[in-house]
Design an enzyme around this catalytic site. Sequence first.
Site, short mmCIF file in Angstrom:
data_model
loop_
_atom_site.label_atom_id
_atom_site.label_comp_id
_atom_site.label_asym_id
_atom_site.label_seq_id
_atom_site.Cartn_x
_atom_site.Cartn_y
_atom_site.Cartn_z
N ASP A 216 57.77 62.78 42.39
CA ASP A 216 57.65 62.66 40.93
C ASP A 216 57.48 61.19 40.52
O ASP A 216 56.71 60.89 39.61
CB ASP A 216 58.87 63.25 40.22
CG ASP A 216 58.91 64.77 40.27
OD1 ASP A 216 57.92 65.40 40.69
OD2 ASP A 216 59.97 65.33 39.89
N ASN B 40 56.07 64.39 49.36
CA ASN B 40 57.13 65.32 48.97
C ASN B 40 57.93 65.78 50.18
O ASN B 40 59.16 65.85 50.13
CB ASN B 40 56.54 66.54 48.26
CG ASN B 40 56.30 66.29 46.79
OD1 ASN B 40 56.91 65.41 46.19
ND2 ASN B 40 55.41 67.07 46.21
N ASP C 236 42.74 62.50 42.63
CA ASP C 236 43.75 63.27 43.34
C ASP C 236 44.47 62.35 44.32
O ASP C 236 43.82 61.61 45.07
CB ASP C 236 43.07 64.42 44.08
CG ASP C 236 44.05 65.37 44.73
OD1 ASP C 236 44.47 66.32 44.06
OD2 ASP C 236 44.40 65.14 45.91
N HIS D 20 61.01 65.73 46.50
CA HIS D 20 60.25 65.94 45.27
C HIS D 20 60.56 64.89 44.19
O HIS D 20 59.68 64.54 43.40
CB HIS D 20 60.46 67.36 44.74
CG HIS D 20 59.83 68.38 45.61
ND1 HIS D 20 58.49 68.68 45.54
CD2 HIS D 20 60.34 69.15 46.60
CE1 HIS D 20 58.20 69.59 46.45
NE2 HIS D 20 59.30 69.89 47.11
N GLU E 298 48.93 67.11 41.68
CA GLU E 298 48.73 65.67 41.87
C GLU E 298 47.33 65.25 41.43
O GLU E 298 46.80 64.24 41.88
CB GLU E 298 48.97 65.29 43.33
CG GLU E 298 48.00 65.86 44.32
CD GLU E 298 48.36 67.25 44.87
OE1 GLU E 298 47.75 67.65 45.86
OE2 GLU E 298 49.23 67.92 44.31
#
Length: 192
Positions: A77, A68, A60, A73, A103
């Site tokens: 990404d 973010n 994670d 975002h 994530e």
Amino acid sequence: MRTSESEAKGLRRSLEKAQRDAEVDHLTGLPNRRAFEAVLEREHKAARAALDPLVLAFCDIDHFKRINDTHGHEAGDRVLRLIADLLSGISDDKCHVSRHGGEEFVMLFRGCTLTEAKERLDRLRESLAERRLVNRHNDEPFGQITFSAGVADVFDHTDPRAALKAADEALYAAKTGGRNQIRVAPKPGTAR
């Protein structure tokens, strides 16, 4: 008759594409959770038959929400794709990596002991933590990007689902224990 055969071939191709699309995470290009579950079942049976070690890992990205919130975002990404690429870089024909959701990534190491799988992830984690990444759209540093992981020996548990749960709990321990670390799930019945 030719029209029917041509239509049938077209329908088969469309169905095959739809099945592939249903098993791929479109952002990272990795197999998704659904595809991983099929791989886990298949590799579990094969590893058991061959007496190969089998290890699960949950990974994670640490503080992903901050990425973010700070960079947007689209930048988040890009970080997801980077981590997907790095994890894919340590995988091979007996190591599978998938995006589990958000994530979170899940890996399956066949033929690797628990110690070997942890060491592979730890080397990658350390390498990533040393990098200084910059948001290429505004030249602002991301700050340190790290991940945490939990690993579990599948055959220490009653079934692959129990091992997945144990790896997830080890990941949670890594997160609550300060992040940027790999934790090993204890064998059932042992103290933590």
